[in-house]
Design a protein around this motif. Structure first.
Motif, short mmCIF file in Angstrom:
data_model
loop_
_atom_site.label_atom_id
_atom_site.label_comp_id
_atom_site.label_asym_id
_atom_site.label_seq_id
_atom_site.Cartn_x
_atom_site.Cartn_y
_atom_site.Cartn_z
N LEU A 6 -6.54 -7.68 0.26
CA LEU A 6 -6.48 -6.29 0.75
C LEU A 6 -7.59 -5.99 1.75
O LEU A 6 -7.56 -4.94 2.41
N ARG A 24 0.83 -1.20 0.00
CA ARG A 24 0.00 0.00 0.00
C ARG A 24 0.87 1.26 0.00
O ARG A 24 1.71 1.43 0.87
N GLU A 50 -3.73 5.90 1.09
CA GLU A 50 -5.14 5.51 1.21
C GLU A 50 -6.04 6.68 0.82
O GLU A 50 -5.76 7.83 1.17
N VAL A 105 -10.81 -5.58 0.87
CA VAL A 105 -11.79 -4.68 0.25
C VAL A 105 -12.84 -5.50 -0.48
O VAL A 105 -12.72 -6.72 -0.65
N LYS A 106 -13.90 -4.84 -0.95
CA LYS A 106 -14.99 -5.52 -1.65
C LYS A 106 -14.47 -6.22 -2.90
O LYS A 106 -13.72 -5.64 -3.69
N GLN A 107 -14.89 -7.49 -3.08
CA GLN A 107 -14.41 -8.30 -4.19
C GLN A 107 -15.32 -8.13 -5.40
O GLN A 107 -16.32 -8.83 -5.56
N THR A 147 -7.06 3.01 -7.88
CA THR A 147 -6.74 2.07 -6.80
C THR A 147 -5.37 1.42 -6.99
O THR A 147 -4.93 0.67 -6.10
N GLN A 156 -8.21 -8.55 -4.30
CA GLN A 156 -9.04 -7.67 -3.49
C GLN A 156 -9.32 -8.28 -2.11
O GLN A 156 -9.35 -7.57 -1.10
N ASP A 161 -10.20 7.67 0.84
CA ASP A 161 -11.54 7.30 1.30
C ASP A 161 -11.53 5.94 2.01
O ASP A 161 -12.47 5.13 1.85
N GLY A 162 -10.48 5.67 2.76
CA GLY A 162 -10.40 4.43 3.51
C GLY A 162 -10.00 3.23 2.69
O GLY A 162 -9.91 2.12 3.23
N ARG A 163 -9.75 3.38 1.40
CA ARG A 163 -9.37 2.27 0.53
C ARG A 163 -7.89 2.38 0.16
O ARG A 163 -7.43 3.47 -0.20
N PRO A 164 -7.16 1.25 0.20
CA PRO A 164 -5.73 1.31 -0.12
C PRO A 164 -5.48 1.54 -1.61
O PRO A 164 -6.24 1.07 -2.46
#
Length: 382
Positions: free
Chosen positions: A184, A113, A116, A186-188, A196, A181, A118-121
């Motif tokens: 990490l 990473r 980041e 996060v949503k798959q 990203t 994903q 919005d909270g997403r790597p």
């Protein structure tokens, strides 16, 4: 000194007052002064004196030095800096707010990473082509897809899928993306959204500078400046030294804390600099070098230089070397009127001029050969 006696006839007899003067023979000595030393045979000048100079310098203005025997090298030394290679600016894509930023000096490897949003790597991957679109099922073929698949395979997310490195986003590609994903957290979705992933040529980077602030929105300005994890030496030689720096040429780099490491000249760039700024002197950015050529040197052993870290170095460029040479100071050389050079060798209380052949000249010393030997005393100016 040679003295020749020449007999000359006397004037004719002169009678005066009936008295007859006798004839006399007059002996006239003529003195011919012999030339001293060999300088009469060869006209000589000091190379640093005007060629028309005729008068000898006073004896007290000269000294003597012994002919040495040893190695002579035409190497030069140039001061430089040790810094991290290939500074690169990173610009964030898409929209959002920076919610995490890395620390300067930290190292991120491919798959790790970078920051980041919005909270997403936002993840580092290896490639020369930046992503400009979302990559997912139904996307048209392209080299960006090939670049993504290559990374998924290297990171181990395509194991058992039979994924091939091509430009098609197939079903197996989407499965590999979901695995990535999941790793990490996060949503798959099976789709790599724009912003990203950051593609950089290096498989690992070091954080050199952070340009964004936490809570600031994503914009066009660089969020980070990263470098390679490898250190390189950078020098800016004077114009009269540039001919000694050849691409792929070998050099020896002396570290500030002691010790040396071998290096190779990778590039010569006029006006280049770190962070994309012209003339700041390459890695480390010393500034003020807009008109100088920056020479970058890659180093063979990173373990030694990492212990030293960014610091000053001395770069030794090895030139020609003469081993077991007869060596005199260049001030001992006399330029001969007929061409070539000679030296005055002391023999007892006199000197003799010896013609010599000139070899390598370096550091105000000259290699000579001829009728001289080690230990001979030669004349030099005081």
């Amino acid at each position: 000194m040679t003295v020749d006696q020449i007999t000359a006839p006397a004037p004719a007899d002169v009678e005066s007052g009936g008295t007859r003067r006798k004839r006399r023979r007059v002996v006239v000595p003529l003195v011919l002064v012999a030339a001293i030393g060999g300088a009469a045979a060869w006209g000589t000048t000091r190379p640093w004196e005007p060629r028309g100079s005729v008068a000898e310098q006073p004896l007290l203005s000269h000294g003597v030095v012994a002919v040495e025997q040893g190695s002579l090298s035409s190497s030069i030394q140039v001061l430089g800096t040790l810094g991290y290679d290939a500074p690169t600016s990173v610009v964030a894509s898409g929209r959002g707010t920076f919610t995490a930023l890395p620390a300067v000096g930290s190292v991120v490897k491919a798959g790790g990473r970078l920051y980041e949003v919005d909270g997403r790597p936002v993840v580092l991957m290896t490639g020369i082509r930046p992503l400009w679109r979302d990559l997912g099922p139904g996307v048209t073929d392209g080299p960006d897809v090939e670049q993504l698949k290559r990374n998924l395979i290297r990171l181990g997310h395509a194991d058992g899928l039979g994924l091939t490195v091509d430009e098609k986003f197939a079903k197996g590609t989407a499965t590999a993306v979901k695995r990535w994903q999941k790793s990490l957290g996060v949503k798959q979705t099976g789709t790599v959204a724009l912003g990203t992933v950051v593609m950089l040529p290096q498989a690992g980077v070091r954080l050199h500078k952070v340009g964004a602030q936490l809570g600031s929105p994503v914009g066009a300005s660089p969020v980070l400046t990263v470098t390679s994890t490898h250190l390189v030496a950078v020098v800016q030689p004077a114009d009269n030294q540039l001919s000694r720096f050849k691409p792929d040429g070998k050099v020896v780099v002396r570290l500030a804390e002691g010790g040396t490491v071998q290096g190779r000249i990778r590039s010569l760039i006029r006006g280049g600099g770190a962070d994309g700024e012209e003339g700041d002197g390459g890695p480390g950015g010393s500034g003020g070098g807009q008109h100088k050529t920056t020479v970058t040197i890659v180093l063979d052993d990173q373990r030694d230089v990492r212990r030293a870290g960014p610091s000053s170095v001395t770069v030794n460029v090895v030139g020609d070397t003469a081993a077991d040479a007869l060596i005199v100071p260049v001030t001992a050389l006399l330029a001969l009127d007929g061409g070539g050079y000679g030296v005055k060798v002391v023999s007892g209380t006199t000197t003799r001029l010896v013609k010599v052949q000139l070899g390598l000249v370096a550091d105000a010393r000259a290699q000579i050969s001829g009728a001289v030997k080690r230990g001979d005393q030669v004349v030099i100016p005081k």
